[in-house]
Design a protein around this motif. Structure first.
Motif: not given
Lengths: 113, 113
Positions: A94-95, B93, B18, B95, A84, B90-91, B83-84, B11-12, A24, B87, B31, B80-81, B15, B27
DNA sequence: TTGACATGTGACCTATTGGTCACCTATCGT
DNA sequence: ACGATAGGTGACCAATAGGTCACATGTCAA
């Protein structure tokens, strides 16, 4: 069905690639400055060249990094497509419901006199 | 600075959690149907109870799953918090710039007579 | 209360992963 | 042609992660 996939190792490879903090960090380095060479990236991380090479290989196989050779050097570029895809096909699953649940709650509260 | 974090291991941990396909399957199972017990989840995955327990522990420590005890059973709920947060912080940023680059290109093309 | 059920713990084994190194090839500048 | 520079390969080792098991605790239901 998969329409187009730059992700060689599949979704799993992307998740696995993102699981390592060093990788990362490397993505962050490439995000800050794209097209960096191996030796440039080596200086950003407390590790020998060989460790960095392995991480870059993992990132490349996951499709998160694409490369181009220029003479004797290899330039590394961040590829946002896999991340993406992960977002669109997996994270949002999920989000989003949570977000929309909040929105519904908000709407419900506003609609209540 | 972190405002509020349901993510115990940071955060680690999220990740890393997942990164495993079995954990993503779990998950998915949650879900599809929230509040499942360990033995229920055990049947969804080719593994003994103990393997599933370890995976659920990892998910719980990452904050992706929260639990409640009801008598002798333990109910598992998807959270979901984290993962949100992943997103949002990090994601997006990586995407988003790509998406906006596409949008800019589109705009540019449309503006050109 | 007794047996079946749901979950928990720690030891244990194996496969994978992160990291290093010796050595090698290719390219650059002079 | 030459040394210096950039990158690559395979072996190797230590640490971690995935998975199973023997055993143990708490809880339900008759």
């Amino acid at each position: 069905m998969t329409y187009w996939s730059p992700i060689v190792g599949g979704v799993d490879a992307v998740f696995k690639a993102l699981a390592d903090p060093t990788r990362r960090d490397l993505l962050d380095a490439l995000f800050a400055e794209d097209g960096q060479t191996l030796t440039a990236l080596e200086e950003r991380v407390p590790m020998t060249r060989f460790g960095v090479m392995k991480h870059l290989k993992a990132l490349e196989e996951a499709g998160l990094v694409v490369t181009r050779k220029r003479g004797r050097e290899k330039l590394h570029f961040l590829n946002p497509v896999p991340i993406r895809l992960i977002h669109d096909r997996w994270v949002s699953k999920y989000a989003e419901p949570w977000a929309s649940a909040l929105t519904e709650l908000k709407t419900q509260l506003e609609d209540t006199p």
